[in-house]
Design a protein around this motif. Sequence first.
Motif, short mmCIF file in Angstrom:
data_model
loop_
_atom_site.label_atom_id
_atom_site.label_comp_id
_atom_site.label_asym_id
_atom_site.label_seq_id
_atom_site.Cartn_x
_atom_site.Cartn_y
_atom_site.Cartn_z
N GLY A 147 0.83 -1.23 0.01
CA GLY A 147 0.06 0.10 0.07
C GLY A 147 0.68 1.15 -0.05
N GLU A 148 2.09 1.03 0.14
CA GLU A 148 3.07 2.46 -0.01
C GLU A 148 2.98 3.47 -1.05
OE1 GLU A 148 7.06 1.34 1.13
OE2 GLU A 148 6.40 0.65 2.96
N LEU A 149 2.95 2.74 -2.23
CA LEU A 149 2.85 3.66 -3.42
C LEU A 149 1.33 4.38 -3.43
CD1 LEU A 149 3.91 4.82 -5.82
CD2 LEU A 149 3.09 2.73 -7.24
N LEU A 150 0.49 3.55 -3.30
CA LEU A 150 -1.09 3.97 -3.18
C LEU A 150 -1.15 4.86 -2.36
CD1 LEU A 150 -3.78 3.71 -4.01
CD2 LEU A 150 -4.22 2.11 -2.08
N VAL A 151 -0.66 5.11 -1.02
CA VAL A 151 -0.81 6.23 -0.02
C VAL A 151 0.15 7.12 -0.39
CG1 VAL A 151 -0.19 6.56 2.38
CG2 VAL A 151 -1.37 4.69 1.93
N GLU A 152 1.19 7.20 -1.09
CA GLU A 152 2.09 8.07 -1.44
C GLU A 152 1.47 9.08 -2.66
OE1 GLU A 152 6.35 8.83 -3.75
OE2 GLU A 152 5.86 6.83 -2.78
N VAL A 153 0.68 8.19 -3.38
CA VAL A 153 0.07 9.06 -4.49
C VAL A 153 -1.18 9.76 -4.09
CG1 VAL A 153 -0.89 8.62 -6.90
CG2 VAL A 153 1.14 7.61 -6.22
N PRO A 173 -14.21 4.17 -7.07
CA PRO A 173 -13.00 3.47 -7.21
C PRO A 173 -11.63 3.83 -7.46
CG PRO A 173 -14.22 3.08 -9.16
CD PRO A 173 -15.04 3.98 -8.39
N ILE A 174 -10.39 3.48 -7.22
CA ILE A 174 -9.12 3.48 -7.78
C ILE A 174 -8.70 2.48 -8.60
CG2 ILE A 174 -6.96 4.25 -7.34
CD1 ILE A 174 -7.87 5.77 -4.60
N LEU A 175 -8.44 2.65 -9.81
CA LEU A 175 -8.19 1.48 -10.72
C LEU A 175 -6.90 1.58 -11.34
CD1 LEU A 175 -11.50 1.76 -12.77
CD2 LEU A 175 -11.14 0.38 -10.88
N LYS A 176 -6.30 0.27 -11.78
CA LYS A 176 -4.95 0.30 -12.28
C LYS A 176 -5.17 -0.81 -13.25
CE LYS A 176 -1.36 -1.24 -10.53
NZ LYS A 176 -0.16 -1.27 -9.82
N ASP A 177 -5.06 -0.59 -14.65
CA ASP A 177 -5.20 -1.53 -15.79
C ASP A 177 -6.68 -2.03 -15.75
OD1 ASP A 177 -2.61 -1.45 -16.68
OD2 ASP A 177 -2.05 -2.65 -14.95
N ASP A 235 -19.04 14.19 -8.63
CA ASP A 235 -18.35 14.62 -9.94
C ASP A 235 -16.67 14.80 -9.49
OD1 ASP A 235 -20.36 14.16 -11.61
OD2 ASP A 235 -20.81 16.31 -11.80
N GLU A 236 -16.53 15.65 -8.34
CA GLU A 236 -15.43 15.89 -8.07
C GLU A 236 -14.52 14.70 -7.19
OE1 GLU A 236 -13.03 19.62 -5.41
OE2 GLU A 236 -15.32 19.34 -5.42
N MET A 237 -15.42 13.79 -6.77
CA MET A 237 -14.77 12.55 -6.12
C MET A 237 -14.17 11.78 -7.48
SD MET A 237 -17.45 11.37 -3.21
CE MET A 237 -16.40 9.91 -2.87
N ARG A 238 -14.96 11.73 -8.32
CA ARG A 238 -14.50 10.90 -9.82
C ARG A 238 -13.33 11.44 -10.13
NH1 ARG A 238 -20.58 9.91 -12.13
NH2 ARG A 238 -20.81 7.83 -11.31
N LEU A 239 -13.19 12.98 -10.50
CA LEU A 239 -12.11 13.65 -10.84
C LEU A 239 -10.79 13.30 -10.11
CD1 LEU A 239 -13.40 17.01 -11.82
CD2 LEU A 239 -12.89 15.18 -13.56
N VAL A 240 -10.91 13.34 -8.89
CA VAL A 240 -9.88 12.95 -7.82
C VAL A 240 -9.47 11.49 -7.96
CG1 VAL A 240 -9.00 12.82 -5.56
CG2 VAL A 240 -10.29 14.79 -6.32
N SER A 241 -10.43 10.79 -7.94
CA SER A 241 -9.99 9.24 -8.01
C SER A 241 -9.35 8.66 -9.45
CB SER A 241 -11.17 8.25 -7.92
OG SER A 241 -12.35 8.37 -8.98
N SER A 284 -7.53 10.95 -11.17
CA SER A 284 -6.10 11.49 -11.13
C SER A 284 -5.24 10.50 -10.51
CB SER A 284 -6.22 12.76 -10.46
OG SER A 284 -6.86 13.70 -11.33
N ILE A 285 -5.68 9.93 -9.30
CA ILE A 285 -4.84 8.95 -8.53
C ILE A 285 -4.69 7.70 -9.52
CG2 ILE A 285 -4.83 7.38 -6.60
CD1 ILE A 285 -6.61 9.51 -5.28
N SER A 286 -5.84 7.37 -10.35
CA SER A 286 -5.74 6.20 -11.03
C SER A 286 -4.60 6.07 -12.02
CB SER A 286 -7.01 5.71 -11.58
OG SER A 286 -7.99 5.28 -10.69
N ASN A 287 -4.80 7.30 -12.91
CA ASN A 287 -3.60 7.93 -13.89
C ASN A 287 -2.55 7.88 -13.39
OD1 ASN A 287 -5.85 7.94 -15.59
ND2 ASN A 287 -6.07 10.22 -15.44
N ILE A 288 -2.05 8.40 -12.13
CA ILE A 288 -0.50 8.43 -11.71
C ILE A 288 -0.11 7.07 -11.57
CG2 ILE A 288 0.86 9.27 -9.84
CD1 ILE A 288 -0.85 11.65 -9.63
#
Length: 264
Positions: free
Chosen positions: A80-86, A211-215, A242-248, A250-254
């Motif tokens: 979880g370190e990268l997830l929390v860091e991002v 959700p926060i997604l990757k691949d 809407d704002e929650m979706r934008l934030v999640s 952004s995290i997913s993209n990083i």
Amino acid sequence: MEKGVPIRAICRAISVLQAVNRMGPLTMMEISRAADVPYPTAFRLVQTLIYEGIIEMDPDLKRYKPTALVQSLSCGFQDGELLVEVARPHIISLTRRIGWPVSISSRVGHNMILRDSTHANTSLTFERYYPGFTLPILDSASGRLCLAFTPVEEREALLRWLRVSKLVDSEYLKGASDALNLDQIKEQGYAVQGRNLHNLTPGKTASIAVPILKDGDFIAAMTVVFFVSSMSVDVALLRYLDEMRLVSSSISNILQDYSALNAS
């Protein structure tokens, strides 16, 4: 013995340790109730955990609390370190904008585990929640969101394990997937909990999770928690989804960029 049947004594010991770690310091009776184990069983398990040095009794309070040795249980865990860091700067920024605390949680076994939260960064909360706090997967917005994004075979295996372990009422589990509207949750891309009953202030807060997604795979849930008395879930959805979706997103993209960079 059916394949996959858990060893009950170990399950109960974990429940006791989680109760003390989550809610302590606790009396023996409080441990028994919080862990949902008979008092004599709780007593034996507590004595074993004291022997192992993982919990101790405060002689002044006559209550039991975790020792520093409990941190050794997380040695080597880095998932979880990268997830929390991002996610950390993004959820702090979101809390500053909307006022409400935001948390990041992911599934471990049959529970959702808090990875990080901003409860300490806002006055709009009843309690502070720290990494390691657990939520039941069937009765939390983050848990239902996780189930909705979990592949069907894996989801069925999890529900089967819950049934075999008898941690959840069998009648409830029979129609769990249908009752929880998991297909609808996945299609709409969020889950809600009208009243959070399994936290430190049961019934006083509600939550929305995205959700926060990757691949394309579910990594974690990002959840906004608000006072039930302050607004309805429908109003909260209109104000914050809407704002929650934008934030999640952004995290997913990083996280996706990190994954692509490491793969190259």
